[in-house]
Scaffold this motif. Sequence first.
Motif, mmCIF file in Angstrom:
data_model
loop_
_atom_site.group_PDB
_atom_site.id
_atom_site.type_symbol
_atom_site.label_atom_id
_atom_site.label_comp_id
_atom_site.label_asym_id
_atom_site.label_seq_id
_atom_site.Cartn_x
_atom_site.Cartn_y
_atom_site.Cartn_z
ATOM 1 N N GLU A 170 30.950 42.019 40.989
ATOM 2 C CA GLU A 170 31.588 42.952 40.057
ATOM 3 C C GLU A 170 32.632 43.824 40.751
ATOM 4 O OE1 GLU A 170 30.688 46.694 37.101
ATOM 5 O OE2 GLU A 170 29.014 45.400 37.643
ATOM 6 N N TRP A 206 32.897 44.806 22.700
ATOM 7 C CA TRP A 206 33.620 45.064 23.941
ATOM 8 C C TRP A 206 34.692 44.012 24.205
ATOM 9 C CZ3 TRP A 206 33.587 41.398 27.768
ATOM 10 C CH2 TRP A 206 32.579 40.432 27.716
ATOM 11 N N THR A 228 36.755 43.189 33.360
ATOM 12 C CA THR A 228 35.852 42.915 34.485
ATOM 13 C C THR A 228 34.585 42.251 33.989
ATOM 14 O OG1 THR A 228 36.699 44.800 35.741
ATOM 15 C CG2 THR A 228 34.516 43.993 36.345
ATOM 16 N N GLN A 229 34.027 42.765 32.900
ATOM 17 C CA GLN A 229 32.807 42.180 32.331
ATOM 18 C C GLN A 229 33.050 40.738 31.899
ATOM 19 O OE1 GLN A 229 30.880 44.607 29.360
ATOM 20 N NE2 GLN A 229 29.507 42.972 28.729
ATOM 21 N N TRP A 230 34.209 40.480 31.312
ATOM 22 C CA TRP A 230 34.501 39.116 30.891
ATOM 23 C C TRP A 230 34.577 38.186 32.109
ATOM 24 C CZ3 TRP A 230 37.899 35.278 31.887
ATOM 25 C CH2 TRP A 230 37.773 34.152 31.075
ATOM 26 N N ARG A 266 36.400 43.999 39.620
ATOM 27 C CA ARG A 266 36.942 45.288 39.183
ATOM 28 C C ARG A 266 38.183 45.658 39.991
ATOM 29 N NH1 ARG A 266 35.109 48.915 35.802
ATOM 30 N NH2 ARG A 266 33.050 47.975 35.832
ATOM 31 N N THR A 282 33.233 38.509 35.124
ATOM 32 C CA THR A 282 31.946 38.293 35.771
ATOM 33 C C THR A 282 30.969 37.530 34.875
ATOM 34 O OG1 THR A 282 31.168 40.502 35.144
ATOM 35 C CG2 THR A 282 32.161 40.258 37.345
ATOM 36 N N GLY A 283 31.215 37.553 33.569
ATOM 37 C CA GLY A 283 30.408 36.733 32.670
ATOM 38 C C GLY A 283 30.830 35.276 32.702
#
Length: 188
Positions: free
Chosen positions: A45, A99, A24-26, A49, A28-29
């Motif tokens: 996010e 991460w 998810t972080q990747w 997610r 949204t980045g």
Amino acid sequence: MPATRSNGPPVLLEDLSPLIAATTQWLTGAYPPAGGGALASVLCEMQARQAVTAAAWLRYPTPMDAALVVVAGPGGSARLDWITGADGAGTAGPQAYAWRTWVDEVVASWAACLLTDPGLAGRAVAALAEGGGQAAGTPVEFRRLLAPDDTDRGAAALLRHPDLLAPVAALHRTQLRHLLERGSTLAA
């Protein structure tokens, strides 16, 4: 039926949480919220997610699948970074980017497919509901994935843009479609 602890939620959800969080972080980045602001960030996010969760549950449908990916590792974001032109290493040092080793390329690709194809997203969530894998007995809502409102769409304009996500979605779209056509949740 997912494995459970005697005093808590399904263990399986816990096992995949680092993979879901990192992927998810990747996403949204690589495809940040449009318009800025705290609300846009949260809505973007949440959509990412939900898509990543559905994709992870399809990819790792059993406790054994989840346990194996936790032991072996999902593979990391290197190929995704290269495809999107994202800077995966940066200058902050390895600790700041550790991460990224928890990013799952297939899950990111499947999530990109779900975010850009409402019909495919509906089929995926339906397969989870009837498949008896990760989602069995787990009340999960995928409203922001399946029926985003105008505010959701505005916040995730980049994240849901079919042309922008095409290189990521194309990586493993065929596997996802094949999986959903078979009507099973077997890892690709």
